[in-house]
Design a protein around this motif. Sequence first.
Motif, PDB file in Angstrom:
ATOM      1  N   GLY A 128      32.024 -57.106   5.741  1.00 39.26           N
ATOM      2  CA  GLY A 128      32.475 -55.902   5.063  1.00 39.26           C
ATOM      3  C   GLY A 128      31.478 -54.771   5.149  1.00 39.26           C
TER       4      GLY A 128
ATOM      5  N   VAL B 250      35.559 -54.619  11.349  1.00 41.58           N
ATOM      6  CA  VAL B 250      35.931 -55.276  10.099  1.00 41.58           C
ATOM      7  C   VAL B 250      37.282 -55.962  10.229  1.00 41.58           C
TER       8      VAL B 250
ATOM      9  N   ASN C 143      37.555 -60.177  10.095  1.00 39.40           N
ATOM     10  CA  ASN C 143      38.253 -60.731   8.944  1.00 39.40           C
ATOM     11  C   ASN C 143      39.690 -61.160   9.229  1.00 39.40           C
TER      12      ASN C 143
ATOM     13  N   SER D 183      40.589 -62.515  -0.408  1.00 36.15           N
ATOM     14  CA  SER D 183      39.719 -61.896  -1.424  1.00 36.15           C
ATOM     15  C   SER D 183      40.583 -61.313  -2.526  1.00 36.15           C
TER      16      SER D 183
ATOM     17  N   ARG E 147      35.827 -49.224   0.166  1.00 36.60           N
ATOM     18  CA  ARG E 147      35.884 -50.459   0.971  1.00 36.60           C
ATOM     19  C   ARG E 147      37.205 -50.521   1.734  1.00 36.60           C
TER      20      ARG E 147
ATOM     21  N   TYR F 186      37.754 -53.247   4.587  1.00 30.54           N
ATOM     22  CA  TYR F 186      37.694 -54.612   4.064  1.00 30.54           C
ATOM     23  C   TYR F 186      38.947 -54.944   3.265  1.00 30.54           C
TER      24      TYR F 186
ATOM     25  N   LYS G 169      41.561 -57.953   4.256  1.00 34.40           N
ATOM     26  CA  LYS G 169      41.828 -59.092   3.378  1.00 34.40           C
ATOM     27  C   LYS G 169      43.277 -59.098   2.888  1.00 34.40           C
TER      28      LYS G 169
END
Length: 250
Positions: free
Chosen positions: A90, A106, A110, A138, A148, A151, A155
Amino acid sequence: MRLEGKVAVVTGAAAGIGAATAALFVKEGARVVVADNNLEQAEKVARGLGENALAVGVDVTVASQIKRLIAATVAEFGGLDILVNNAGYGIRGSVVNTDEEDWDKVIDVNLKSVYLCSKYGIPEIEKRGGGAVVNISSTAAVCGIPDRAAYVAAKGGVASLTRSMALDHADKNIRINSIAPGVIWSNYYEKMLKEVPDPDAFVHGLKARAPVNRMGTPQEIATMVLFLACDESSFATGGMFTVDGGYTAR
């Protein structure tokens, strides 16, 4: 020995949740591939787990390396029963100030990694008559986090992809679930402590995010991974299991 005779691949297993999961799996009777881009650290973890662990250096965003990872697993241990897609990464940034290259990295680490590892891992699980895939998402998948953007998007994608995968492979006796950890103490936060002006206030703020007023541990997430990987969760597929100390209950 809830995983006796099982073979598992855990990505991002050189530290944190991945390392804790690998250790718990071996304790429960599995043979485990400790997969990570940091081969030196992965080998250290594997050595500590003994003959039932194998370290493989891998970039989870590159298809050819994932093929090599799965091939090495089958060659060493004879097959694959459990895949834990744990690798993650992240950065800070909104959509406005996140560079395209950083955004892509990212998403790749992920989310694309879940696609690639599953693409080449699931056929091997199917050969064994079924098994389990556990994807680490997450709480960011359900709660927005300021600064963020990449990220959170990645997620959220993991959580949605998990549901689709579960439907696609349910008839093959392959259960696919995701876990949404809250704030888990890790090397990431240890590094941040060295950068913030007030470490005590920083830690206090992390603890305060959860009603239980503490951070979680990698071992607590590993316990949930174990549950979803073993036969005790035989009716669970397509779910996202939150382990966050009550953070998302607010």
